[in-house]
Design a protein around this motif. Structure first.
Motif, mmCIF file in Angstrom:
data_model
loop_
_atom_site.group_PDB
_atom_site.id
_atom_site.type_symbol
_atom_site.label_atom_id
_atom_site.label_comp_id
_atom_site.label_asym_id
_atom_site.label_seq_id
_atom_site.Cartn_x
_atom_site.Cartn_y
_atom_site.Cartn_z
ATOM 1 N N VAL A 1 0.844 -1.196 0.000
ATOM 2 C CA VAL A 1 0.000 0.000 0.000
ATOM 3 C C VAL A 1 0.878 1.244 0.000
ATOM 4 O O VAL A 1 1.847 1.334 0.767
ATOM 5 C CB VAL A 1 -0.923 0.017 1.238
ATOM 6 C CG1 VAL A 1 -1.703 1.332 1.311
ATOM 7 C CG2 VAL A 1 -1.872 -1.168 1.205
ATOM 8 N N VAL A 2 0.549 2.194 -0.856
ATOM 9 C CA VAL A 2 1.218 3.493 -0.857
ATOM 10 C C VAL A 2 0.232 4.558 -0.396
ATOM 11 O O VAL A 2 -0.901 4.623 -0.886
ATOM 12 C CB VAL A 2 1.755 3.847 -2.255
ATOM 13 C CG1 VAL A 2 2.023 5.348 -2.369
ATOM 14 C CG2 VAL A 2 3.039 3.089 -2.543
ATOM 15 N N ILE A 3 0.658 5.359 0.584
ATOM 16 C CA ILE A 3 -0.111 6.517 1.035
ATOM 17 C C ILE A 3 0.507 7.730 0.360
ATOM 18 O O ILE A 3 1.667 8.070 0.593
ATOM 19 C CB ILE A 3 -0.072 6.650 2.561
ATOM 20 C CG1 ILE A 3 -0.617 5.386 3.225
ATOM 21 C CG2 ILE A 3 -0.880 7.875 3.010
ATOM 22 C CD1 ILE A 3 -0.502 5.378 4.738
ATOM 23 N N LEU A 4 -0.266 8.362 -0.486
ATOM 24 C CA LEU A 4 0.234 9.409 -1.377
ATOM 25 C C LEU A 4 -0.367 10.757 -0.996
ATOM 26 O O LEU A 4 -1.575 10.855 -0.735
ATOM 27 C CB LEU A 4 -0.145 9.056 -2.821
ATOM 28 C CG LEU A 4 0.292 9.981 -3.952
ATOM 29 C CD1 LEU A 4 1.806 9.992 -4.079
ATOM 30 C CD2 LEU A 4 -0.347 9.512 -5.263
ATOM 31 N N GLY A 5 0.486 11.780 -0.959
ATOM 32 C CA GLY A 5 -0.033 13.111 -0.669
ATOM 33 C C GLY A 5 1.078 14.133 -0.606
ATOM 34 O O GLY A 5 2.256 13.794 -0.448
ATOM 35 N N ALA A 6 0.707 15.406 -0.722
ATOM 36 C CA ALA A 6 1.680 16.488 -0.654
ATOM 37 C C ALA A 6 2.154 16.682 0.781
ATOM 38 O O ALA A 6 1.577 16.152 1.729
ATOM 39 C CB ALA A 6 1.045 17.779 -1.178
ATOM 40 N N SER A 7 3.207 17.465 0.944
ATOM 41 C CA SER A 7 3.694 17.800 2.272
ATOM 42 C C SER A 7 2.579 18.487 3.069
ATOM 43 O O SER A 7 1.895 19.379 2.550
ATOM 44 C CB SER A 7 4.908 18.738 2.153
ATOM 45 O OG SER A 7 5.362 19.132 3.412
ATOM 46 N N GLY A 8 2.376 18.049 4.303
ATOM 47 C CA GLY A 8 1.333 18.637 5.141
ATOM 48 C C GLY A 8 -0.023 17.973 5.005
ATOM 49 O O GLY A 8 -0.985 18.401 5.650
ATOM 50 N N SER A 9 -0.120 16.912 4.201
ATOM 51 C CA SER A 9 -1.416 16.252 4.011
ATOM 52 C C SER A 9 -1.791 15.335 5.173
ATOM 53 O O SER A 9 -2.940 14.906 5.279
ATOM 54 C CB SER A 9 -1.403 15.447 2.705
ATOM 55 O OG SER A 9 -0.424 14.419 2.747
ATOM 56 N N GLY A 10 -0.813 15.011 6.022
ATOM 57 C CA GLY A 10 -1.070 14.143 7.170
ATOM 58 C C GLY A 10 -0.608 12.713 6.984
ATOM 59 O O GLY A 10 -0.785 11.883 7.871
ATOM 60 N N LYS A 11 0.023 12.431 5.850
ATOM 61 C CA LYS A 11 0.368 11.040 5.541
ATOM 62 C C LYS A 11 1.403 10.460 6.500
ATOM 63 O O LYS A 11 1.287 9.307 6.914
ATOM 64 C CB LYS A 11 0.826 10.915 4.089
ATOM 65 C CG LYS A 11 2.046 11.728 3.701
ATOM 66 C CD LYS A 11 2.293 11.661 2.206
ATOM 67 C CE LYS A 11 3.607 12.347 1.815
ATOM 68 N NZ LYS A 11 3.604 13.793 2.162
ATOM 69 N N SER A 12 2.428 11.243 6.852
ATOM 70 C CA SER A 12 3.447 10.727 7.767
ATOM 71 C C SER A 12 2.900 10.548 9.177
ATOM 72 O O SER A 12 3.260 9.586 9.869
ATOM 73 C CB SER A 12 4.670 11.654 7.790
ATOM 74 O OG SER A 12 5.375 11.592 6.558
ATOM 75 N N THR A 13 2.026 11.440 9.594
ATOM 76 C CA THR A 13 1.396 11.286 10.905
ATOM 77 C C THR A 13 0.555 10.021 10.941
ATOM 78 O O THR A 13 0.571 9.269 11.923
ATOM 79 C CB THR A 13 0.526 12.507 11.235
ATOM 80 O OG1 THR A 13 1.350 13.687 11.263
ATOM 81 C CG2 THR A 13 -0.155 12.352 12.592
ATOM 82 N N LEU A 14 -0.188 9.767 9.873
ATOM 83 C CA LEU A 14 -0.988 8.547 9.806
ATOM 84 C C LEU A 14 -0.078 7.318 9.867
ATOM 85 O O LEU A 14 -0.373 6.355 10.596
ATOM 86 C CB LEU A 14 -1.801 8.524 8.512
ATOM 87 C CG LEU A 14 -2.628 7.255 8.260
ATOM 88 C CD1 LEU A 14 -3.638 7.037 9.382
ATOM 89 C CD2 LEU A 14 -3.333 7.344 6.906
#
Length: 230
Positions: free
Chosen positions: A34-47
């Motif tokens: 699974v890849v969680i994709l998003g721009a910086s600040g989208s919350g992906k790393s926190t998730l």
């Protein structure tokens, strides 16, 4: 299966509070990529940090096979993370005073794994056993980090922008190692990236924006590290 329900996370308080995750729901099947994709600040790393037990959410649940890890005590959560979770980050976090062999053995010792030498060979570093991190290229250091994570024999492998500090050629090599390990070890693999091309390697893509999941889709024909754009 990993099941995430209603996850929320806010940093700060009062007027300075920032709501980073706004009710996240998702499921990850065993053995999937699974890849969680998003721009910086989208919350992906926190998730990613919450699913991988590095942070606790403010609300919601994270269940592994029906067991809610958000209810674990700190000591039990640490034990769960030690035996089930592998991490690979953009920064390598290698111990500078330890050789390649000793850095990887740190992970292996957690799983009482005496066969970690085979993993070092698998990532192409069999001739670098006695080298120190400062003597390695960025790609070689990242491969040491991969070997250390895999040597733990984790159930789930989490990756946060693992190629962010690498050039294209080295990045493709690292992604190829990750894909091969995912297949041969039958790992559940969850990777965070802002690169939509890398998402084409996954089985499933989760797109995030402003703390929410805005789209999920399956990839019918995942591509190799050498087939994707960059």
């Amino acid at each position: 299966m990993i099941s995430v329900k209603g996850i929320t996370k806010t940093y700060g308080s009062g007027e300075g509070a920032v709501e980073v995750l706004k009710g996240i729901n998702l499921e990850v099947d065993d053995g999937s990529f699974v890849v969680i994709l998003g721009a910086s600040g989208s919350g992906k790393s926190t998730l990613l940090n919450i699913i991988s037990c590095l942070e606790r959410p403010d609300g919601g649940s994270v269940c592994y096979d029906g067991e809610d890890i958000t209810k674990f005590t700190d000591s039990r959560l640490t034990a769960f993370r030690r035996t089930n979770i592998g991490f690979i980050f953009q920064q390598y976090y290698l111990l500078p005073n330890m050789t390649v062999e000793k850095n990887v053995r740190m992970g292996a010792d957690l799983a009482h794994n005496d066969d970690y030498g085979k993993i070092i060979e698998a990532v192409g570093l069999g001739d670098k056993l006695e080298k120190y991190p400062a003597e390695l290229s960025g790609g070689e250091q990242q491969r040491v980090a991969i070997a250390r994570a895999i040597a733990k024999r984790p159930r789930v492998l989490f990756l946060d922008e693992p190629t962010g500090a690498l050039d294209e050629n080295t990045g493709r090599q690292v992604l190829d190692y990750i894909a091969n390990i995912h297949k041969t070890q039958s790992l559940t693999t969850i990777m965070v990236t802002h690169n939509s091309n890398i998402a084409r390697m996954a089985d499933r893509v989760i797109m995030m924006n402003s703390g929410r999941i805005v789209q999920t889709y399956n990839v019918d024909c995942p591509q190799s590290a050498y087939e994707i754009g960059w």
